[in-house]
Design a protein around this motif. Sequence first.
Motif, short mmCIF file in Angstrom:
data_model
loop_
_atom_site.label_atom_id
_atom_site.label_comp_id
_atom_site.label_asym_id
_atom_site.label_seq_id
_atom_site.Cartn_x
_atom_site.Cartn_y
_atom_site.Cartn_z
N GLY A 45 0.78 -1.23 0.00
CA GLY A 45 0.00 0.00 0.00
C GLY A 45 0.81 1.28 0.00
N VAL A 46 2.14 1.18 -0.05
CA VAL A 46 2.96 2.39 -0.11
C VAL A 46 2.74 3.08 -1.46
CG1 VAL A 46 5.33 3.29 -0.17
CG2 VAL A 46 4.70 1.54 1.50
N VAL A 47 2.80 2.31 -2.53
CA VAL A 47 2.48 2.83 -3.86
C VAL A 47 1.02 2.53 -4.11
CG1 VAL A 47 2.91 2.61 -6.35
CG2 VAL A 47 4.83 2.56 -4.74
N THR A 48 0.24 3.58 -4.34
CA THR A 48 -1.22 3.41 -4.46
C THR A 48 -1.73 3.54 -5.88
OG1 THR A 48 -1.59 5.74 -3.98
CG2 THR A 48 -1.63 4.20 -2.11
N GLY A 49 -0.87 3.89 -6.82
CA GLY A 49 -1.35 3.99 -8.19
C GLY A 49 -0.24 4.33 -9.16
N TRP A 50 -0.51 4.09 -10.42
CA TRP A 50 0.46 4.34 -11.48
C TRP A 50 -0.11 5.26 -12.55
CZ3 TRP A 50 5.16 2.79 -10.28
CH2 TRP A 50 5.30 1.75 -9.37
N GLY A 51 -1.27 5.81 -12.32
CA GLY A 51 -1.93 6.62 -13.33
C GLY A 51 -1.33 8.01 -13.43
N PRO A 52 -1.75 8.76 -14.44
CA PRO A 52 -1.25 10.12 -14.58
C PRO A 52 -1.83 11.04 -13.51
CG PRO A 52 -2.96 9.70 -16.19
CD PRO A 52 -2.70 8.39 -15.48
N GLU A 53 -1.08 12.06 -13.13
CA GLU A 53 -1.59 13.08 -12.23
C GLU A 53 -2.26 14.13 -13.10
OE1 GLU A 53 1.27 14.59 -9.46
OE2 GLU A 53 2.13 12.60 -9.15
N LEU A 54 -3.46 14.53 -12.72
CA LEU A 54 -4.24 15.47 -13.53
C LEU A 54 -4.29 16.83 -12.86
CD1 LEU A 54 -7.24 13.12 -14.39
CD2 LEU A 54 -5.15 13.49 -15.70
N SER A 55 -4.36 17.87 -13.66
CA SER A 55 -4.48 19.23 -13.17
C SER A 55 -5.92 19.69 -13.32
CB SER A 55 -3.56 20.16 -13.97
OG SER A 55 -3.92 21.50 -13.74
N PRO A 56 -6.63 19.94 -12.21
CA PRO A 56 -7.99 20.48 -12.34
C PRO A 56 -8.02 21.79 -13.11
CG PRO A 56 -7.63 19.67 -10.12
CD PRO A 56 -6.30 19.65 -10.82
N ALA A 57 -7.01 22.64 -12.92
CA ALA A 57 -6.98 23.92 -13.63
C ALA A 57 -6.89 23.70 -15.13
CB ALA A 57 -5.80 24.77 -13.14
N ALA A 58 -6.04 22.76 -15.57
CA ALA A 58 -5.92 22.48 -16.99
C ALA A 58 -7.18 21.84 -17.55
CB ALA A 58 -4.71 21.58 -17.25
N LEU A 59 -7.98 21.23 -16.68
CA LEU A 59 -9.25 20.65 -17.09
C LEU A 59 -10.38 21.68 -17.04
CD1 LEU A 59 -9.02 17.21 -15.26
CD2 LEU A 59 -8.94 17.59 -17.73
N HIS A 61 -10.98 23.91 -14.39
CA HIS A 61 -11.47 24.17 -13.03
C HIS A 61 -10.35 24.80 -12.19
CE1 HIS A 61 -14.37 21.32 -14.59
NE2 HIS A 61 -15.18 21.70 -13.62
N PRO A 62 -10.05 26.08 -12.40
CA PRO A 62 -8.94 26.72 -11.71
C PRO A 62 -9.22 27.17 -10.27
CG PRO A 62 -9.97 28.29 -13.18
CD PRO A 62 -10.66 26.97 -13.41
N VAL A 63 -10.47 27.17 -9.85
CA VAL A 63 -10.83 27.62 -8.50
C VAL A 63 -10.90 26.42 -7.57
CG1 VAL A 63 -12.59 28.75 -7.09
CG2 VAL A 63 -12.10 29.60 -9.40
N THR A 64 -10.20 26.51 -6.44
CA THR A 64 -10.23 25.46 -5.42
C THR A 64 -10.86 26.02 -4.16
OG1 THR A 64 -8.23 24.40 -6.27
CG2 THR A 64 -8.84 23.89 -4.00
N PRO A 91 -18.77 15.40 -9.41
CA PRO A 91 -17.44 15.34 -10.03
C PRO A 91 -16.45 16.37 -9.50
CG PRO A 91 -19.15 15.31 -11.71
CD PRO A 91 -19.83 15.59 -10.39
N GLU A 92 -16.93 17.52 -9.08
CA GLU A 92 -16.03 18.58 -8.61
C GLU A 92 -15.50 18.34 -7.20
OE1 GLU A 92 -18.82 20.22 -11.69
OE2 GLU A 92 -19.11 19.08 -9.85
N VAL A 93 -16.01 17.34 -6.51
CA VAL A 93 -15.48 16.98 -5.18
C VAL A 93 -14.24 16.12 -5.40
CG1 VAL A 93 -15.89 15.67 -3.06
CG2 VAL A 93 -17.69 17.15 -3.99
N LEU A 94 -13.09 16.63 -5.01
CA LEU A 94 -11.84 15.91 -5.21
C LEU A 94 -11.51 14.97 -4.06
CD1 LEU A 94 -9.52 18.66 -6.73
CD2 LEU A 94 -11.11 17.10 -7.88
N GLU A 95 -11.89 15.36 -2.86
CA GLU A 95 -11.64 14.51 -1.69
C GLU A 95 -12.50 14.97 -0.53
OE1 GLU A 95 -7.66 14.91 0.09
OE2 GLU A 95 -7.42 16.76 -1.04
#
Length: 157
Positions: A45-59, A61-64, A91-95
């Motif tokens: 469980g130390v490594v939890t994923g291998w996917g790309p990291e996404l930027s909400p701003a580039a998608l 959604h620049p406001v957090t 969808p806009e809920v990140l965590e």
Amino acid sequence: MDDLDARLIELFATEPRVGVLEASRRLGVARGTVQARLDRLAGSGVVTGWGPELSPAALGHPVTGFLTLEIRQEPRAGGHQAVADHLAAIPEVLEAHTITGAGDLWVRVVARSNTDLQRVIDAVLAEPRIVRSSTVIALATQVPYRVLPLARAAAAD
């Protein structure tokens, strides 16, 4: 976690497309050692994923925003899980995290604009178990989410 684990994690974090063979060459260890270490790190469980990291701003959604939610505490109200299920459908809920202190849940959301943030907040508050909320808007990211310094420190212990 040892020094080789930390170097392996750092290599894959900075160059996610590097292959196992190239990693073994760069780190000076056998290909099988790299693969075994990666498998162990993922299995524990130390490594939890291998996917790309996404930027909400580039998608788009620049406001957090960060919402602190208070939820109804009645046993038959469904509690945290019912609210978490509602939040997961937005969808806009990140965590979302259960917290201590003032509030019950902490939620990170993104939006297209400050005006759009109101729409996201309204979607969150559509859950009747949420009785109160407060929102802060992030102005700038001073330290982005990171784990590599923690991995380095764990390897040094």
